[in-house]
Write an enzyme that holds these catalytic residues in place. Structure first.
Site, PDB file in Angstrom:
ATOM      1  N   GLU A 122     -14.900 -15.710 -34.869  1.00  0.00           N
ATOM      2  CA  GLU A 122     -14.221 -16.987 -34.699  1.00  0.00           C
ATOM      3  C   GLU A 122     -15.095 -18.046 -35.680  1.00  0.00           C
ATOM      4  OE1 GLU A 122     -11.794 -17.209 -30.638  1.00  0.00           O
ATOM      5  OE2 GLU A 122     -14.056 -17.316 -30.225  1.00  0.00           O
TER       6      GLU A 122
ATOM      7  N   HIS B 163     -20.160 -20.325 -33.320  1.00  0.00           N
ATOM      8  CA  HIS B 163     -20.362 -20.156 -31.795  1.00  0.00           C
ATOM      9  C   HIS B 163     -21.924 -20.781 -31.734  1.00  0.00           C
ATOM     10  CE1 HIS B 163     -16.928 -19.042 -29.630  1.00  0.00           C
ATOM     11  NE2 HIS B 163     -16.689 -18.130 -30.740  1.00  0.00           N
TER      12      HIS B 163
ATOM     13  N   ARG C 180     -22.194 -20.239 -21.111  1.00  0.00           N
ATOM     14  CA  ARG C 180     -21.235 -21.356 -20.820  1.00  0.00           C
ATOM     15  C   ARG C 180     -21.666 -21.793 -19.208  1.00  0.00           C
ATOM     16  NH1 ARG C 180     -17.803 -18.293 -24.297  1.00  0.00           N
ATOM     17  NH2 ARG C 180     -17.376 -19.647 -25.731  1.00  0.00           N
TER      18      ARG C 180
ATOM     19  N   GLU D 258     -16.562 -19.523 -19.211  1.00  0.00           N
ATOM     20  CA  GLU D 258     -15.990 -20.960 -19.350  1.00  0.00           C
ATOM     21  C   GLU D 258     -15.598 -21.320 -17.675  1.00  0.00           C
ATOM     22  OE1 GLU D 258     -15.117 -18.760 -21.568  1.00  0.00           O
ATOM     23  OE2 GLU D 258     -14.469 -19.474 -23.541  1.00  0.00           O
TER      24      GLU D 258
ATOM     25  N   ASP E 250     -24.365 -19.905 -27.562  1.00  0.00           N
ATOM     26  CA  ASP E 250     -22.826 -20.305 -27.851  1.00  0.00           C
ATOM     27  C   ASP E 250     -23.087 -22.075 -27.985  1.00  0.00           C
ATOM     28  OD1 ASP E 250     -19.901 -20.610 -28.353  1.00  0.00           O
ATOM     29  OD2 ASP E 250     -20.077 -18.723 -27.320  1.00  0.00           O
TER      30      ASP E 250
HETATM   31  C1  ACM Z   1     -14.131 -13.380 -28.573  1.00  0.00           C
HETATM   32  O1  ACM Z   1     -13.695 -13.268 -27.405  1.00  0.00           O
HETATM   33  N1  ACM Z   1     -14.235 -14.242 -29.341  1.00  0.00           N
HETATM   34  C2  ACM Z   1     -15.163 -12.031 -29.133  1.00  0.00           C
END
Ligand code: ACM
Length: 511
Positions: free
Chosen positions: A312, A246, A148, A455, A177
């Site tokens: 995710e 990601h 990030r 981030e 990512d």
């Molecule tokens: C995570 O925080 N998505 C592992």
């Protein structure tokens, strides 16, 4: 004495040992390199270099010795440290134990000993003690996120230096990512050629980070350097290469591994921090692509554990894709969750056949856990509990206590963070062994890890502010006996410890 993390046992005795320019450091065999590191680390503040010898003498001497008979009681990372008025004796079964004993010795000295500048007019005394110490957990980790906001090599080095003082032994680096691919892969040069230069300045401006430009990557030579630098501090770097989500930066670089090549190829400007449709299409060619990436990663990182992310993944996009539905039928799978699991299994088998072990975030449990996988439990304890009950090793990293990108005080008084609230006291109260596990299952909890997602963190000052002193609390959670954990005495020790961080020029958050 304000040792952090607190040792297993520590008896204070009368008197002091004084380190002067005439003090020698004695070591043989496997202890020699640890003795050199001790001399190296004390020199800047003391302004003199201690002499290194082979044979110990009975006065004015610090002896480091490997003693394999200690292994049964203390393991490879434990140590015994005895300081008398005449000599210091440090013994351990392994060089790691000697290294941790040296960190304790540094903390027994005046705080100025941790500094990088010569300090005049100070007596370098160590109180006489008998310390026996060993860690509670084998995995004592922190995570950083150069995907990030890129983190220059020298900042990673400083991060490792301060970790070492706290006896951490794993640094997970989130190399890839949606916003960037930060590790050179020779076979696929566009991963960094395109994927390391993603433009998300609009996103950064919106979210306040006014630090350096986000782009950049590590060359393989720089990676080898960092792996060596960490190993000298008995820290294993755990590389994380995200898949199957990601992966936006990888897909922009090589659209053929994604679901919607036409669309993503035309969208090189990253507009979201959150995972999105930049999810891999797990066709056989994509599996091979990621395995080729992992081959180079394994060449660079000698540690057993290779983290493949797994979190995710928006598998809704597989549901909507005719190609992925055909793949599910062809592989005779039930649904998208099973496709996720199938993909992770391809990576697990690949890593296992090469003597490595896959680590993934707890989503890798959906659709069935791969045989050799280690689960990193982040969405609470559930994933860790399920995996440990199934006989898998786990690392506890829940958002409830270990997300260091969360606020550590009232939001209106803190630099902008991603959300949440995890003050120091909450970290200190964390118990890595879920109460739902019995003793046999609890043995699968390798330890814990704190996550510093990047981030909102663009500079080293901010990185250190978010990490310390919470990482000091985490270090104690992971190293010290559960029975000795008590917040008020910790806070008292921490006050002294912060002086060490100050001389080390760590921009910690004041209490
Ligand atoms: C995570 O925080 N998505 C592992």
């Amino acid at each position: 004495m304000s040792l952090i993390p607190a040792p297993v046992s520590c008896e204070r005795q009368e008197g002091f040992f004084a380190i002067t320019a005439s003090t020698c450091v004695a070591a043989q065999g496997g202890a020699i390199s640890e003795a050199s590191k001790l001399i190296e680390v004390l020199e800047p503040a003391m302004g003199f270099r201690l002499g290194q010898v082979e044979r110990p003498v009975d006065t004015d001497c610090i002896e480091l010795k490997i003693d394999s008979s200690l292994r049964a009681g203390l393991g490879g990372e434990g140590y015994e440290l005895t300081v008398s008025g005449r000599v210091v004796n440090l013994r351990a079964a392994d060089s790691a134990g000697l290294f941790y004993g040296v960190q304790t010795l540094r903390q027994l000295l005046p705080a100025a000993a941790c500094g990088k500048k010569k300090v005049e007019g100070i007596q370098w005394t160590v109180p006489c003690v008998r310390i026996t110490d060993h860690p509670r957990f084998a995995w004592r980790g922190l995570l950083i996120d150069p995907a990030r906001h890129f983190i220059p090599v020298s900042d990673v080095e400083r991060y490792l230096d301060v970790m070492a003082l706290h006896k951490f032994n794993r640094l997970q680096i989130h190399f890839t990512d949606d916003q960037g691919w930060r590790i050179e892969i020779k076979k696929y040069p566009r991963l960094t050629g395109i994927g390391a230069g993603m433009d998300f300045s609009a996103l950064q401006a919106k979210d306040q980070t006014n630090g350096p430009k986000a782009g950049g990557f590590y060359t393989q030579d720089q990676i080898r350097h960092l792996v060596r630098y960490a190993a000298e501090r008995h820290i294993t770097i755990v590389p994380e290469i995200e898949m199957p989500a990601h992966t936006g930066a990888a897909i922009v670089s090589y659209p053929e591994i994604g679901l919607y090549p036409e669309k993503l190829n035309a969208l090189p400007v990253e507009k979201r921090w959150r995972a999105h449709e930049g999810v891999l299409a797990p066709r056989p060619e994509t599996v091979l692509f990621m395995q080729n990436v992992l081959t180079e990663v394994m060449d660079l990182f000698p540690g057993t554990h290779i983290h493949i992310g797994g979190d995710e993944a928006n598998i809704d996009h597989w549901r909507k894709s005719a190609g992925m539905q055909a793949l599910i039928r062809e592989l005779k799978l039930k649904d998208e969750a099973e496709l996720h699991s199938w993909f992770i299994r391809q990576m697990d088998a690949f890593l296992t056949s090469r003597g490595r072990q896959l680590v993934g975030w707890d989503e890798i449990l959906q659709g069935g856990l791969a045989a050799g996988a280690v689960v990193m439990s982040w969405r609470g304890e559930e994933g860790g509990i399920t995996a440990a009950r199934a006989g898998h090793d786990v690392v506890m990293a829940p958002t409830s206590h270990t997300y260091f990108d969360y606020y550590q005080g009232p939001a209106e008084k803190e630099p902008k963070a991603i959300g949440g609230l995890i003050p120091l006291e909450k970290v200190y109260a964390y118990e890595p062994i879920p109460s739902a596990l019995n003793a046999d299952q609890a043995r699968h909890v390798l330890g814990g890890q704190a996550q510093l997602w990047g981030e909102f963190i663009a500079t080293q000052e901010h990185r250190m502010y978010m990490t310390y002193p919470r990482a000091a609390a985490m270090a104690e959670v992971l190293w010290s006996p559960k029975t000795s954990r008590s917040y008020d005495p910790f806070l008292k020790r921490l006050t002294d410890h912060l002086l060490r961080l100050k001389t080390t020029e760590v921009n910690y958050r004041p209490l």
